[in-house]
Design a protein around this motif. Structure first.
Motif, PDB file in Angstrom:
ATOM      1  N   LEU A 166       0.823  -1.209   0.000  1.00 40.30           N
ATOM      2  CA  LEU A 166       0.000   0.000   0.000  1.00 40.30           C
ATOM      3  C   LEU A 166       0.856   1.257   0.000  1.00 40.30           C
ATOM      4  CD1 LEU A 166      -2.805  -1.038   2.521  1.00 40.30           C
ATOM      5  CD2 LEU A 166      -2.966  -0.878   0.037  1.00 40.30           C
ATOM      6  N   VAL A 167       1.978   1.211   0.716  1.00 35.79           N
ATOM      7  CA  VAL A 167       2.892   2.361   0.711  1.00 35.79           C
ATOM      8  C   VAL A 167       3.441   2.591  -0.689  1.00 35.79           C
ATOM      9  CG1 VAL A 167       5.138   3.201   1.515  1.00 35.79           C
ATOM     10  CG2 VAL A 167       3.527   2.190   3.147  1.00 35.79           C
ATOM     11  N   GLU A 168       3.887   1.528  -1.336  1.00 38.84           N
ATOM     12  CA  GLU A 168       4.466   1.678  -2.670  1.00 38.84           C
ATOM     13  C   GLU A 168       3.403   2.047  -3.700  1.00 38.84           C
ATOM     14  OE1 GLU A 168       8.449  -0.973  -2.830  1.00 38.84           O
ATOM     15  OE2 GLU A 168       6.577  -2.107  -3.002  1.00 38.84           O
ATOM     16  N   ALA A 169       2.190   1.560  -3.524  1.00 37.67           N
ATOM     17  CA  ALA A 169       1.113   1.908  -4.453  1.00 37.67           C
ATOM     18  C   ALA A 169       0.776   3.390  -4.373  1.00 37.67           C
ATOM     19  CB  ALA A 169      -0.128   1.074  -4.153  1.00 37.67           C
ATOM     20  N   GLY A 170       0.848   3.957  -3.168  1.00 40.54           N
ATOM     21  CA  GLY A 170       0.495   5.355  -3.004  1.00 40.54           C
ATOM     22  C   GLY A 170       1.631   6.324  -3.208  1.00 40.54           C
ATOM     23  N   ARG A 171       2.884   5.816  -3.124  1.00 40.10           N
ATOM     24  CA  ARG A 171       4.010   6.747  -3.155  1.00 40.10           C
ATOM     25  C   ARG A 171       4.952   6.512  -4.319  1.00 40.10           C
ATOM     26  NH1 ARG A 171       7.071   6.483   2.216  1.00 40.10           N
ATOM     27  NH2 ARG A 171       5.086   7.339   2.947  1.00 40.10           N
ATOM     28  N   TYR A 172       5.332   5.254  -4.558  1.00 43.64           N
ATOM     29  CA  TYR A 172       6.367   4.979  -5.542  1.00 43.64           C
ATOM     30  C   TYR A 172       5.815   4.362  -6.828  1.00 43.64           C
ATOM     31  CZ  TYR A 172       9.121   5.506  -1.289  1.00 43.64           C
ATOM     32  OH  TYR A 172       9.650   5.980  -0.132  1.00 43.64           O
ATOM     33  N   GLY A 173       5.008   3.342  -6.680  1.00 42.11           N
ATOM     34  CA  GLY A 173       4.450   2.681  -7.839  1.00 42.11           C
ATOM     35  C   GLY A 173       5.364   1.679  -8.500  1.00 42.11           C
ATOM     36  N   ASN A 174       6.523   1.366  -7.893  1.00 39.18           N
ATOM     37  CA  ASN A 174       7.420   0.377  -8.513  1.00 39.18           C
ATOM     38  C   ASN A 174       7.312  -0.997  -7.855  1.00 39.18           C
ATOM     39  OD1 ASN A 174       8.736   0.799  -6.068  1.00 39.18           O
ATOM     40  ND2 ASN A 174      10.392   2.007  -6.963  1.00 39.18           N
ATOM     41  N   TYR A 175       6.809  -1.081  -6.624  1.00 42.11           N
ATOM     42  CA  TYR A 175       6.534  -2.344  -5.924  1.00 42.11           C
ATOM     43  C   TYR A 175       7.785  -3.221  -5.762  1.00 42.11           C
ATOM     44  CZ  TYR A 175       1.829  -0.907  -7.165  1.00 42.11           C
ATOM     45  OH  TYR A 175       0.672  -0.190  -7.325  1.00 42.11           O
ATOM     46  N   ASN A 176       8.965  -2.631  -5.698  1.00 43.02           N
ATOM     47  CA  ASN A 176      10.192  -3.430  -5.552  1.00 43.02           C
ATOM     48  C   ASN A 176      10.228  -4.164  -4.211  1.00 43.02           C
ATOM     49  OD1 ASN A 176      11.219  -2.719  -8.054  1.00 43.02           O
ATOM     50  ND2 ASN A 176      12.271  -0.915  -7.280  1.00 43.02           N
ATOM     51  N   THR A 177       9.966  -3.435  -3.129  1.00 49.44           N
ATOM     52  CA  THR A 177       9.990  -4.064  -1.803  1.00 49.44           C
ATOM     53  C   THR A 177       8.913  -5.130  -1.690  1.00 49.44           C
ATOM     54  OG1 THR A 177      10.859  -2.046  -0.784  1.00 49.44           O
ATOM     55  CG2 THR A 177       9.802  -3.649   0.675  1.00 49.44           C
ATOM     56  N   THR A 178       7.720  -4.821  -2.177  1.00 47.60           N
ATOM     57  CA  THR A 178       6.621  -5.788  -2.116  1.00 47.60           C
ATOM     58  C   THR A 178       6.977  -7.057  -2.872  1.00 47.60           C
ATOM     59  OG1 THR A 178       5.034  -3.969  -2.028  1.00 47.60           O
ATOM     60  CG2 THR A 178       4.187  -6.156  -2.585  1.00 47.60           C
ATOM     61  N   ARG A 179       7.479  -6.914  -4.067  1.00 46.81           N
ATOM     62  CA  ARG A 179       7.814  -8.080  -4.890  1.00 46.81           C
ATOM     63  C   ARG A 179       8.898  -8.933  -4.230  1.00 46.81           C
ATOM     64  NH1 ARG A 179       9.308  -5.547  -8.898  1.00 46.81           N
ATOM     65  NH2 ARG A 179      11.556  -5.614  -8.530  1.00 46.81           N
ATOM     66  N   ASN A 180       9.971  -8.288  -3.784  1.00 49.59           N
ATOM     67  CA  ASN A 180      11.095  -9.046  -3.212  1.00 49.59           C
ATOM     68  C   ASN A 180      10.705  -9.764  -1.923  1.00 49.59           C
ATOM     69  OD1 ASN A 180      12.694  -8.105  -5.312  1.00 49.59           O
ATOM     70  ND2 ASN A 180      13.482  -6.364  -4.135  1.00 49.59           N
ATOM     71  N   THR A 181       9.995  -9.066  -1.042  1.00 49.66           N
ATOM     72  CA  THR A 181       9.613  -9.696   0.224  1.00 49.66           C
ATOM     73  C   THR A 181       8.545 -10.763   0.023  1.00 49.66           C
ATOM     74  OG1 THR A 181       8.074  -7.853   0.602  1.00 49.66           O
ATOM     75  CG2 THR A 181      10.242  -7.713   1.639  1.00 49.66           C
ATOM     76  N   LEU A 182       7.625 -10.535  -0.894  1.00 49.24           N
ATOM     77  CA  LEU A 182       6.577 -11.522  -1.135  1.00 49.24           C
ATOM     78  C   LEU A 182       7.164 -12.809  -1.706  1.00 49.24           C
ATOM     79  CD1 LEU A 182       3.607 -12.276  -1.167  1.00 49.24           C
ATOM     80  CD2 LEU A 182       3.420 -11.210  -3.428  1.00 49.24           C
ATOM     81  N   ILE A 183       8.083 -12.692  -2.648  1.00 47.31           N
ATOM     82  CA  ILE A 183       8.721 -13.882  -3.223  1.00 47.31           C
ATOM     83  C   ILE A 183       9.453 -14.667  -2.133  1.00 47.31           C
ATOM     84  CG2 ILE A 183      10.538 -14.680  -4.773  1.00 47.31           C
ATOM     85  CD1 ILE A 183       9.750 -12.419  -6.664  1.00 47.31           C
ATOM     86  N   ALA A 184      10.242 -13.952  -1.323  1.00 48.05           N
ATOM     87  CA  ALA A 184      10.982 -14.620  -0.250  1.00 48.05           C
ATOM     88  C   ALA A 184      10.030 -15.276   0.746  1.00 48.05           C
ATOM     89  CB  ALA A 184      11.886 -13.613   0.463  1.00 48.05           C
TER      90      ALA A 184
END
Length: 211
Positions: free
Chosen positions: A171-189
């Motif tokens: 939600l932070v990346e969706a509202g601020r950055y839009g690149n979802y790098n942290t979400t993608r990396n942590t979700l995969i792990a």
């Protein structure tokens, strides 16, 4: 004599886990000695981002202990699970303090308003609150008082906490950055570790040499 005993490994991990926090405070103070009292958006974002990343790192490392232990059967891996989990909780608290102290300057009223207005805040609070009973019951004494089954059941809240933290990052990346790098990396792990915990590794049985 083995150098890496469980007790030594526990001390090393607990000590090393404090280094990123110490370095973060050093960098913040070097950038702006009054970063706590003065509002400094750059310092605020640095504190938030770094503390959040390290919270994820230690949380995922703690979750990795069980599958790694099944693979290598080491005596010190179970010993470091607890300090890794406490480090994850510590960096979650540091993440909260970066938001509440560095960002909101201890303004409770504005913090409540901001939490209600921003959808990303609630999953973050949930993730932190779920870790509180785990940190409070992390000692051997509390494990004995609760009993093995209840203690293990309680500590399964860590999975919900990790899921809430990943949703918070999304939600932070969706509202601020839009690149979802942290979400993608942590979700995969996280998914890989959850799948690894479901697997049961069979170690080869050693046969006695034929005579």
């Amino acid at each position: 004599m083995r150098l890496l005993t469980p007790r030594v490994a526990k001390v090393v991990v607990a000590t090393a886990s404090t280094f990123p926090a110490i370095d973060l405070i050093r960098v913040l103070h070097a950038r702006n000695p009054d970063f706590v009292r003065q509002y400094d958006f750059a310092s605020f974002m640095l504190a938030i981002n770094v503390s959040g990343r390290w919270a994820f790192v230690f949380l995922l490392l703690a979750l990795a202990c069980t599958p790694v232990q099944r693979l290598v059967s080491s005596s010190w891996i179970p010993a470091v699970r607890r300090p890794l989990g406490l480090a994850a909780f510590g960096y979650c608290v540091l993440h909260f303090l970066a938001y509440f102290v560095v960002g909101q300057k201890l303004n409770l009223e504005y913090t409540i308003q901001d939490s209600l207005a921003q959808p990303s805040r609630l999953p973050g609070w949930v993730s932190l609150l779920l870790l509180v009973p785990l940190a409070a019951t992390s000692t051997d004494g509390m494990a004995r008082r609760l009993g093995g089954k209840r203690w293990k059941l309680l500590h399964r809240l860590v999975y919900l906490s990790a899921a809430a933290a990943i949703y918070h990052a999304y939600l932070v990346e969706a509202g601020r950055y839009g690149n979802y790098n942290t979400t993608r990396n942590t979700l995969i792990a996280f998914v890989v570790l959850m799948l690894a915990r479901l697997l049961r590794f069979k170690r080869p049985v050693r046969r006695a040499p034929e005579t």
